[in-house]
Design an enzyme around this catalytic site. Structure first.
Site, PDB file in Angstrom:
ATOM      1  N   ASN A 140       0.805  -1.230   0.000  1.00  0.00           N
ATOM      2  CA  ASN A 140       0.000   0.000   0.000  1.00  0.00           C
ATOM      3  C   ASN A 140       0.834   1.275   0.000  1.00  0.00           C
ATOM      4  O   ASN A 140       0.414   2.303   0.513  1.00  0.00           O
ATOM      5  CB  ASN A 140      -0.958   0.022   1.212  1.00  0.00           C
ATOM      6  N   ARG A 141       2.029   1.184  -0.552  1.00  0.00           N
ATOM      7  CA  ARG A 141       2.928   2.351  -0.656  1.00  0.00           C
ATOM      8  C   ARG A 141       3.351   2.911   0.701  1.00  0.00           C
ATOM      9  O   ARG A 141       3.849   4.021   0.798  1.00  0.00           O
ATOM     10  CB  ARG A 141       2.278   3.469  -1.502  1.00  0.00           C
ATOM     11  N   LEU A 142       3.118   2.136   1.761  1.00  0.00           N
ATOM     12  CA  LEU A 142       3.556   2.602   3.087  1.00  0.00           C
ATOM     13  C   LEU A 142       4.945   2.025   3.370  1.00  0.00           C
ATOM     14  O   LEU A 142       5.150   1.209   4.273  1.00  0.00           O
ATOM     15  CB  LEU A 142       2.549   2.193   4.172  1.00  0.00           C
TER      16      LEU A 142
END
Ligand code: FMN
Length: 215
Positions: free
Chosen positions: A192-194
């Site tokens: 999730n692009r985290l």
């Protein structure tokens, strides 16, 4: 012509980087990551890195070189001191190195200062290279415009004859740089692009401030 790449995306799920687990000195984390990538992710050239310089024309420029040694002091690569990058470093020694290890979903970005290593160290490394690479260093005035491929192939042939059976001297314009880091960021891709980003900033000798950065 146009090609839309907006559907190109993947989820990064191979690892994590927690502040609680990182060492005080970033070179130790570099060593750990380098070892893991080399050993478990079958990267073709784990030691290939990008070196960026600020050119004498004012533009930044990246190119790939091979990392040949690292120590607590920094990162060593070899090149032609009169190449475009050599001229850039002579004017502005602030450089940036980066590694992208796709298989491990890891990136390392290093800001630092480049300086020439001692001549005897460059001699030692030059002597350890295969003859073909030694002659290649002699032949090529790296980054200069040349009229044709034949031009350097002819030059190589002449030098092969000249040095047949003889030791090939290291040209003075060829040698190593050590990049002494002032900041090193470790990036581990996450879902999730985290992503995990841990940055070390040099405060004083061997004293590093560590922060987690927002992805
Ligand atoms: C995988 C790979 C490894 C390379 N290793 C080196 C190297 O160790 N030293 C070097 O001078 N150039 C190396 N090169 C070539 C550089 O990318 C670059 O073309 C060259 O250094 C000239 O750059 P400059 O004109 O910006 O100075 C390598 C290129 C690739 C793709």
């Amino acid at each position: 012509m146009q090609k839309d790449l907006s559907d190109y995306r993947k989820s990064y799920e191979k690892g994590e980087l927690l502040l609680a687990n990182v060492p005080e000195n970033p070179m130790e984390l570099f060593q750990k990551w380098f070892y893991e990538v080399d050993r478990f992710f079958a990267e073709d050239e784990t030691n290939a890195m990008t070196v960026s310089t600020i050119g004498i024309d004012g533009y930044p420029k990246n190119r790939v070189v091979l990392l040949k040694k690292y120590t607590y002091e920094g990162f060593i690569f070899y090149t032609n001191y009169e190449s475009e990058k050599g001229k850039a470093i002579a004017q502005n020694p602030n450089v940036c190195l980066s590694f992208f290890w796709q298989g491990a979903e890891r990136q390392i970005i290093i800001k630092g200062n480049a300086e020439k290593i001692a001549e005897n160290l460059s001699d030692g490394y030059f002597e350890s290279r295969p003859r073909g690479s030694q002659l290649g260093a002699l032949v090529s005035h790296q980054s200069e415009a040349i009229e044709s491929r034949e031009f350097i192939e002819d030059k190589l042939q002449k030098l092969e004859q000249k040095y047949e059976g003889k030791e090939i001297p290291r040209p003075e314009y060829w040698g190593g740089y050590i990049v002494k880091p002032v900041e090193i960021e470790f990036w581990q891709g996450r879902p999730n692009r985290l992503h995990d980003r841990i940055r070390y900033k040099l405060q004083s000798d061997y004293n590093w401030k560590i922060n987690r950065l927002s992805p």
